[in-house]
Design an enzyme around this catalytic site. Structure first.
Site, PDB file in Angstrom:
ATOM      1  N   ASN A 101       0.814  -1.205   0.000  1.00  0.00           N
ATOM      2  CA  ASN A 101       0.000   0.000   0.000  1.00  0.00           C
ATOM      3  C   ASN A 101       0.857   1.268   0.000  1.00  0.00           C
ATOM      4  OD1 ASN A 101      -3.090  -0.562   0.187  1.00  0.00           O
ATOM      5  ND2 ASN A 101      -2.110  -2.168   1.397  1.00  0.00           N
ATOM      6  N   HIS A 132      24.394   0.036   8.036  1.00  0.00           N
ATOM      7  CA  HIS A 132      25.725   0.639   8.024  1.00  0.00           C
ATOM      8  C   HIS A 132      26.536   0.160   9.208  1.00  0.00           C
ATOM      9  CE1 HIS A 132      25.426   3.557   4.749  1.00  0.00           C
ATOM     10  NE2 HIS A 132      24.183   3.793   5.135  1.00  0.00           N
ATOM     11  N   LYS A 184      13.893  -9.079  15.268  1.00  0.00           N
ATOM     12  CA  LYS A 184      14.215 -10.491  15.489  1.00  0.00           C
ATOM     13  C   LYS A 184      13.267 -11.354  14.670  1.00  0.00           C
ATOM     14  CE  LYS A 184      15.801  -9.724  20.253  1.00  0.00           C
ATOM     15  NZ  LYS A 184      15.592 -10.089  21.686  1.00  0.00           N
ATOM     16  N   ARG A 198       7.089  -7.645  20.165  1.00  0.00           N
ATOM     17  CA  ARG A 198       7.061  -8.861  20.986  1.00  0.00           C
ATOM     18  C   ARG A 198       5.809  -9.653  20.634  1.00  0.00           C
ATOM     19  NH1 ARG A 198       3.772  -8.680  25.521  1.00  0.00           N
ATOM     20  NH2 ARG A 198       2.734  -6.673  25.874  1.00  0.00           N
TER      21      ARG A 198
END
Length: 216
Positions: A101, A132, A184, A198
């Protein structure tokens, strides 16, 4: 005596489709008659200028900025849609029926972004498959970038303004909440919220999740 110019409904309708491209797939035949040739021209020009392959029955807003140099190919599966004001830089592979979108920013770095079929990406999501160096002995802009790549599974829903960082894999059927930053790996079916993201639930346990949300 002057008269107002006739209303240009077709131009306005093209603009509407660019910002709400899901409407393209439910156009009535009288609108398909001009919309399909228009999209064929937009997509042919893009494929002529960039290293882009586009599948069947896709919608690409002409206001989207799509760049794919040689070795940074972009492959777009069948029935995908990319809305206005997206910035998309390869290497990127989209499975079939992926929706991106308006206002999203995706950069594949050197390792690339892979997005599975039927995944939906809401507005202003950022996905960057590079980073970086941050050593203190040189300015950031002078340091080498590195890339691990980003993999997003099938039937994933990524909410508005979420961010996905380099090196992340998101499993099939996961849901990433609005404004969530994902740094993660996320397992299949997980429901993720917050910053940093989370896991707050599992799509396979939706009734229990709804009860938890109402209790908090």
């Amino acid at each position: 005596m002057s008269f107002p110019a006739p209303a240009d409904y077709q131009t306005q309708h093209k603009k509407r489709l660019s910002w709400m491209p899901w409407l393209y797939f439910s156009l009535k035949p009288k609108h398909q008659a001009w919309a399909k040739p228009w999209q064929a021209q937009v997509q042919a020009q893009l494929m002529a200028l960039e290293t882009v392959t586009i599948g069947q029955d896709c919608f690409i807003a002409p206001e989207a900025e799509i760049f794919a140099e040689p070795s940074r190919d972009i492959t777009i599966g069948d029935r995908c849609m990319i809305a206005a004001q997206c910035f998309i830089h390869g290497p990127i592979t989209l499975g079939a029926e992926v929706a991106i979108n308006h206002g999203c920013s995706l950069d594949g770095g050197s390792k690339g972004i892979i997005i599975g079929a039927q995944t939906r990406i809401a507005n202003h999501v950022t996905i960057y498959a590079f980073n970086h160096g941050m050593a203190p002995n040189a300015p950031i802009y002078q340091q080498k970038s590195h890339s691990k790549g980003v993999i997003i599974g099938q039937d994933v829903w990524i909410g508005a303004q979420a961010g996905i960082v380099d090196g992340v894999t998101i499993g099939d059927h996961a849901v990433i909440g609005m404004g969530c930053i994902v740094s993660k790996d996320i397992p299949a079916f997980a429901i993720v919220a917050g910053n940093p993201g989370r896991i707050i639930g599992d799509r396979r346990d939706k009734p229990a999740l709804a009860q938890h949300m109402s209790a908090n």
